[in-house]
Motif scaffolding. Structure first.
Motif, PDB file in Angstrom:
ATOM      1  N   HIS A   1       0.820  -1.209   0.000  1.00 11.31           N
ATOM      2  CA  HIS A   1       0.000   0.000   0.000  1.00 11.31           C
ATOM      3  C   HIS A   1       0.854   1.258   0.000  1.00 11.31           C
ATOM      4  O   HIS A   1       0.497   2.253  -0.639  1.00 11.31           O
ATOM      5  CB  HIS A   1      -0.955   0.002   1.191  1.00 11.31           C
TER       6      HIS A   1
ATOM      7  N   LEU B   1       0.545   4.138  -2.684  1.00 15.26           N
ATOM      8  CA  LEU B   1       0.326   5.532  -2.275  1.00 15.26           C
ATOM      9  C   LEU B   1       1.444   6.438  -2.767  1.00 15.26           C
ATOM     10  O   LEU B   1       1.198   7.599  -3.104  1.00 15.26           O
ATOM     11  CB  LEU B   1       0.219   5.622  -0.752  1.00 15.26           C
TER      12      LEU B   1
ATOM     13  N   ILE C   1      -6.468   6.286   1.527  1.00 11.58           N
ATOM     14  CA  ILE C   1      -5.838   5.219   2.311  1.00 11.58           C
ATOM     15  C   ILE C   1      -6.904   4.260   2.836  1.00 11.58           C
ATOM     16  O   ILE C   1      -6.762   3.041   2.745  1.00 11.58           O
ATOM     17  CB  ILE C   1      -4.997   5.814   3.462  1.00 11.58           C
TER      18      ILE C   1
ATOM     19  N   LEU D   1      -0.492   2.526   8.158  1.00 11.84           N
ATOM     20  CA  LEU D   1      -0.387   3.432   7.011  1.00 11.84           C
ATOM     21  C   LEU D   1      -0.571   4.889   7.433  1.00 11.84           C
ATOM     22  O   LEU D   1       0.184   5.764   6.998  1.00 11.84           O
ATOM     23  CB  LEU D   1      -1.415   3.057   5.943  1.00 11.84           C
TER      24      LEU D   1
END
Length: 130
Positions: free
Chosen positions: A63, A67, A91, A114
């Motif tokens: 992730h 991102l 997110i 995250l």
């Protein structure tokens, strides 16, 4: 201390809550005590629940890479509120749409990691944003 039947109970020996004992630890749905597999998420209900740390770390790394393609992660910490809200929303969406076999609890851990990596300026997490 004594229970209803007159038996003595030491502190901490109170009967377990039946509401907790009859819920799936993965999806939270109420299940009968005799059921071995959750009828909704099909996870095993017997045994103790342990998070899959390797899967969580893999999801976080994947992730972060995704991102990093969409946002400038270093400048996002200092961005205006609107940009941060958009990033937070993205997110949450990425974690929600993750096709891996993460449980709801593990997804929450991934989401928190995250958010910490992207929005907290801790030294340890800075390596992910380079």
């Amino acid at each position: 201390m004594s229970d209803i039947d007159g038996e003595n109970l030491e502190s901490g020996d109170a009967p377990a809550s039946t509401a907790e004992a009859n819920r799936c630890p993965h999806c939270g749905i109420e299940v009968a005590e005799t059921v071995e597999t959750c009828p909704v998420c099909h996870s095993e209900l017997l045994g103790t629940f342990k998070i899959n740390r390797d899967l969580i770390e893999e999801a976080v790394e994947n992730h972060i890479a995704l991102l990093g393609e969409e946002f400038d992660l270093k400048s996002l910490r200092l961005a205006d509120d609107t940009a941060q809200l958009i990033a937070r929303s993205r997110i949450r969406e990425i974690v929600r749409l993750d096709p891996s076999v993460l449980t709801i609890f593990e997804r929450g851990i991934v989401l928190q990691h995250l958010l910490n990596i992207v929005f907290n300026s801790r030294e340890r997490d800075d390596e992910h944003c380079q």
